[in-house]
Design a protein around this motif. Structure first.
Motif, PDB file in Angstrom:
ATOM      1  N   GLN A  96      -5.883  -2.363  -0.540  1.00 27.93           N
ATOM      2  CA  GLN A  96      -5.281  -0.860  -1.144  1.00 27.93           C
ATOM      3  C   GLN A  96      -5.978   0.440   0.508  1.00 27.93           C
ATOM      4  O   GLN A  96      -6.024   1.311   0.646  1.00 27.93           O
ATOM      5  CB  GLN A  96      -6.528  -0.719  -2.535  1.00 27.93           C
ATOM      6  N   ALA A  97      -7.423  -0.651   0.938  1.00 28.03           N
ATOM      7  CA  ALA A  97      -8.274   0.695   2.118  1.00 28.03           C
ATOM      8  C   ALA A  97      -7.281   0.379   3.045  1.00 28.03           C
ATOM      9  O   ALA A  97      -7.163   1.147   4.531  1.00 28.03           O
ATOM     10  CB  ALA A  97      -9.574  -0.605   2.697  1.00 28.03           C
ATOM     11  N   LEU A  98      -6.584  -0.967   3.018  1.00 27.22           N
ATOM     12  CA  LEU A  98      -5.962  -1.419   4.209  1.00 27.22           C
ATOM     13  C   LEU A  98      -4.539  -0.538   4.552  1.00 27.22           C
ATOM     14  O   LEU A  98      -3.875   0.146   5.523  1.00 27.22           O
ATOM     15  CB  LEU A  98      -5.493  -3.088   4.352  1.00 27.22           C
ATOM     16  N   ASP A  99      -4.077  -0.113   3.137  1.00 29.71           N
ATOM     17  CA  ASP A  99      -2.674   0.494   3.090  1.00 29.71           C
ATOM     18  C   ASP A  99      -2.871   2.312   3.402  1.00 29.71           C
ATOM     19  O   ASP A  99      -2.198   2.637   3.712  1.00 29.71           O
ATOM     20  CB  ASP A  99      -2.706   0.708   1.803  1.00 29.71           C
ATOM     21  N   ALA A 100      -4.804   2.617   2.918  1.00 29.43           N
ATOM     22  CA  ALA A 100      -4.933   3.869   3.601  1.00 29.43           C
ATOM     23  C   ALA A 100      -5.075   3.995   4.609  1.00 29.43           C
ATOM     24  O   ALA A 100      -4.158   5.300   5.594  1.00 29.43           O
ATOM     25  CB  ALA A 100      -5.820   4.253   2.711  1.00 29.43           C
ATOM     26  N   GLY A 101      -5.641   3.019   4.950  1.00 26.49           N
ATOM     27  CA  GLY A 101      -6.176   2.871   6.962  1.00 26.49           C
ATOM     28  C   GLY A 101      -4.577   2.627   7.893  1.00 26.49           C
ATOM     29  O   GLY A 101      -4.216   3.894   8.146  1.00 26.49           O
ATOM     30  N   PHE A 102      -3.811   2.161   7.796  1.00 28.45           N
ATOM     31  CA  PHE A 102      -2.575   2.588   8.486  1.00 28.45           C
ATOM     32  C   PHE A 102      -1.303   3.116   7.549  1.00 28.45           C
ATOM     33  O   PHE A 102      -0.621   3.313   7.931  1.00 28.45           O
ATOM     34  CB  PHE A 102      -1.783   0.341   8.099  1.00 28.45           C
ATOM     35  N   GLY A 103      -2.006   3.942   6.918  1.00 28.50           N
ATOM     36  CA  GLY A 103      -0.699   4.923   5.813  1.00 28.50           C
ATOM     37  C   GLY A 103      -1.067   6.453   6.258  1.00 28.50           C
ATOM     38  O   GLY A 103      -1.148   6.657   7.074  1.00 28.50           O
ATOM     39  N   THR A 104      -2.468   6.996   4.858  1.00 30.32           N
ATOM     40  CA  THR A 104      -2.602   8.066   5.257  1.00 30.32           C
ATOM     41  C   THR A 104      -3.573   8.247   6.586  1.00 30.32           C
ATOM     42  O   THR A 104      -3.862   9.568   7.552  1.00 30.32           O
ATOM     43  CB  THR A 104      -3.812   8.541   4.609  1.00 30.32           C
ATOM     44  N   LEU A 105      -4.675   7.218   7.377  1.00 29.89           N
ATOM     45  CA  LEU A 105      -5.415   7.684   8.137  1.00 29.89           C
ATOM     46  C   LEU A 105      -4.747   7.547   9.070  1.00 29.89           C
ATOM     47  O   LEU A 105      -5.229   7.224  10.185  1.00 29.89           O
ATOM     48  CB  LEU A 105      -6.319   6.623   8.379  1.00 29.89           C
ATOM     49  N   GLU A 106      -3.241   6.533   9.829  1.00 27.29           N
ATOM     50  CA  GLU A 106      -2.419   6.452  10.520  1.00 27.29           C
ATOM     51  C   GLU A 106      -2.936   5.324  11.938  1.00 27.29           C
ATOM     52  O   GLU A 106      -2.516   5.836  12.726  1.00 27.29           O
ATOM     53  CB  GLU A 106      -2.180   8.378  11.168  1.00 27.29           C
ATOM     54  N   GLY A 145     -10.034   1.163  13.900  1.00 29.31           N
ATOM     55  CA  GLY A 145     -10.887   1.306  13.337  1.00 29.31           C
ATOM     56  C   GLY A 145     -11.353  -0.298  12.950  1.00 29.31           C
ATOM     57  O   GLY A 145     -11.003  -1.793  13.048  1.00 29.31           O
ATOM     58  N   PHE A 146     -12.959  -0.432  12.202  1.00 28.07           N
ATOM     59  CA  PHE A 146     -13.258  -1.117  11.421  1.00 28.07           C
ATOM     60  C   PHE A 146     -13.404  -1.666   9.390  1.00 28.07           C
ATOM     61  O   PHE A 146     -14.279  -0.523   9.535  1.00 28.07           O
ATOM     62  CB  PHE A 146     -14.507  -2.103  12.067  1.00 28.07           C
ATOM     63  N   LEU A 147     -13.231  -2.469   8.954  1.00 29.75           N
ATOM     64  CA  LEU A 147     -12.886  -2.686   8.008  1.00 29.75           C
ATOM     65  C   LEU A 147     -14.259  -3.302   7.744  1.00 29.75           C
ATOM     66  O   LEU A 147     -14.882  -4.329   7.825  1.00 29.75           O
ATOM     67  CB  LEU A 147     -12.523  -3.384   7.276  1.00 29.75           C
ATOM     68  N   GLY A 148     -15.277  -2.935   6.279  1.00 27.97           N
ATOM     69  CA  GLY A 148     -16.387  -3.396   5.815  1.00 27.97           C
ATOM     70  C   GLY A 148     -16.701  -3.498   4.818  1.00 27.97           C
ATOM     71  O   GLY A 148     -16.350  -2.728   4.556  1.00 27.97           O
ATOM     72  N   TYR A 149     -16.837  -4.438   4.149  1.00 25.74           N
ATOM     73  CA  TYR A 149     -17.247  -4.943   2.852  1.00 25.74           C
ATOM     74  C   TYR A 149     -18.150  -5.111   1.809  1.00 25.74           C
ATOM     75  O   TYR A 149     -19.031  -5.890   2.417  1.00 25.74           O
ATOM     76  CB  TYR A 149     -15.755  -5.114   2.517  1.00 25.74           C
ATOM     77  N   TRP A 150     -18.603  -5.464   0.964  1.00 23.86           N
ATOM     78  CA  TRP A 150     -19.549  -5.929   0.044  1.00 23.86           C
ATOM     79  C   TRP A 150     -19.267  -5.776  -1.205  1.00 23.86           C
ATOM     80  O   TRP A 150     -19.139  -4.786  -1.961  1.00 23.86           O
ATOM     81  CB  TRP A 150     -21.461  -5.311   0.352  1.00 23.86           C
ATOM     82  N   LEU A 151     -19.548  -7.111  -2.420  1.00 29.36           N
ATOM     83  CA  LEU A 151     -19.578  -6.880  -3.413  1.00 29.36           C
ATOM     84  C   LEU A 151     -20.706  -7.215  -3.568  1.00 29.36           C
ATOM     85  O   LEU A 151     -21.548  -8.302  -3.797  1.00 29.36           O
ATOM     86  CB  LEU A 151     -18.345  -7.928  -4.266  1.00 29.36           C
ATOM     87  N   ALA A 152     -21.210  -6.881  -4.882  1.00 31.43           N
ATOM     88  CA  ALA A 152     -23.317  -7.422  -5.371  1.00 31.43           C
ATOM     89  C   ALA A 152     -22.288  -9.261  -6.539  1.00 31.43           C
ATOM     90  O   ALA A 152     -20.962  -9.492  -6.574  1.00 31.43           O
ATOM     91  CB  ALA A 152     -23.089  -6.287  -7.019  1.00 31.43           C
ATOM     92  N   ASP A 153     -23.022  -9.565  -6.274  1.00 30.19           N
ATOM     93  CA  ASP A 153     -23.039 -10.682  -6.378  1.00 30.19           C
ATOM     94  C   ASP A 153     -21.720 -11.125  -7.499  1.00 30.19           C
ATOM     95  O   ASP A 153     -21.178 -12.185  -7.553  1.00 30.19           O
ATOM     96  CB  ASP A 153     -24.661 -11.783  -6.660  1.00 30.19           C
ATOM     97  N   ARG A 154     -22.786 -10.915  -8.668  1.00 29.59           N
ATOM     98  CA  ARG A 154     -21.757 -11.174  -9.740  1.00 29.59           C
ATOM     99  C   ARG A 154     -20.458 -10.743 -10.101  1.00 29.59           C
ATOM    100  O   ARG A 154     -19.072 -11.597 -10.923  1.00 29.59           O
ATOM    101  CB  ARG A 154     -22.320 -10.320 -11.507  1.00 29.59           C
ATOM    102  N   PHE A 155     -19.446 -10.235  -8.617  1.00 18.46           N
ATOM    103  CA  PHE A 155     -18.098  -9.336  -8.872  1.00 18.46           C
ATOM    104  C   PHE A 155     -17.548 -10.566  -7.688  1.00 18.46           C
ATOM    105  O   PHE A 155     -16.275 -10.695  -7.709  1.00 18.46           O
ATOM    106  CB  PHE A 155     -18.309  -8.215  -8.510  1.00 18.46           C
ATOM    107  N   VAL A 156     -18.187 -11.402  -7.316  1.00 17.81           N
ATOM    108  CA  VAL A 156     -17.746 -12.503  -6.078  1.00 17.81           C
ATOM    109  C   VAL A 156     -16.544 -13.577  -7.448  1.00 17.81           C
ATOM    110  O   VAL A 156     -16.928 -13.992  -7.346  1.00 17.81           O
ATOM    111  CB  VAL A 156     -18.573 -12.820  -5.173  1.00 17.81           C
ATOM    112  N   GLY A 157     -15.974 -13.769  -5.960  1.00 17.66           N
ATOM    113  CA  GLY A 157     -15.294 -14.940  -6.233  1.00 17.66           C
ATOM    114  C   GLY A 157     -13.694 -14.881  -7.856  1.00 17.66           C
ATOM    115  O   GLY A 157     -13.156 -15.437  -8.139  1.00 17.66           O
ATOM    116  N   LYS A 158     -13.591 -12.882  -8.185  1.00 17.60           N
ATOM    117  CA  LYS A 158     -12.884 -12.730  -9.163  1.00 17.60           C
ATOM    118  C   LYS A 158     -11.915 -12.315  -8.368  1.00 17.60           C
ATOM    119  O   LYS A 158     -10.679 -11.574  -8.816  1.00 17.60           O
ATOM    120  CB  LYS A 158     -13.251 -11.955 -10.285  1.00 17.60           C
ATOM    121  N   GLY A 159     -11.161 -12.334  -6.751  1.00 21.32           N
ATOM    122  CA  GLY A 159     -10.252 -11.572  -5.995  1.00 21.32           C
ATOM    123  C   GLY A 159     -10.392 -10.299  -6.454  1.00 21.32           C
ATOM    124  O   GLY A 159      -9.776  -8.735  -5.546  1.00 21.32           O
TER     125      GLY A 159
END
Length: 182
Positions: free
Chosen positions: A115-125, A93-107
């Protein structure tokens, strides 16, 4: 889908109760988001966000080719992340993402993506997850690189955004590589 939480970042299942807030995030960051996300200009109201969330929630119930989460930082909605284009046959699959501007640069995105990768490689197999990012989209590319994705190459004019073509970098991560990093 259940909520996934670690430290201050939580991945929440899509739910129409978040439609107003989701639309507000898109609207406040519209100029930045539209550069790389073709759906932004079609999102004109909270009702558009409600329909998106309802569709994603229904897809999750019916086993769609997309797993989506809302990203929350300390309980406040900050953006979205998904694994889309899921092929059960190829376990990719493909990972896609976005954040609102005020949350960028905060890790936030690095932790949400982990966390999404943990789910993708875990639960989603899944065995392989790719990221496609515009060559000039330095922030999105930096997320892939910080997570340890391997740059596979460039797709010439692989994205059509804002009425013109853009070259795109393709990155990938394999399940075994992710497990070794965790």
């Amino acid at each position: 889908m259940t909520a996934i939480a670690q430290t201050r970042i939580a991945l929440l299942p899509p739910d129409v109760i978040h439609a107003e807030r989701l639309f507000a995030l898109i609207d406040e960051s519209r100029e930045t988001l539209r550069a790389w996300l073709p759906w932004v200009d079609a999102t004109l109201s909270a009702e558009d966000s409600r329909q998106f969330l309802a569709g994603v929630a229904e897809g999750a119930r019916s086993g769609s080719t997309c797993a989506s989460w809302l990203i929350a930082l300390d309980g406040e909605l900050a953006g979205c992340i998904d694994i889309h284009g899921i092929s059960k046959l190829h376990r990719s699959g493909f990972l896609g993402y976005w954040l609102a501007d005020r949350f960028v640069g905060k890790g936030v995105m690095g932790e949400a993506a982990a966390q999404a990768l943990d789910a993708g490689f875990g639960t989603l197999e899944l065995n392989r997850i790719a990221i496609l990012a515009g060559v000039a989209n330095t922030r999105s590319r930096a997320v892939a690189e910080r997570l340890g994705f391997v740059r596979e190459g460039a797709q010439r004019e692989g994205l059509y955004l804002g009425g013109r073509y853009h070259d795109a970098c393709q990155y990938s991560m394999l399940a075994g590589e992710w497990r070794a990093r965790r």
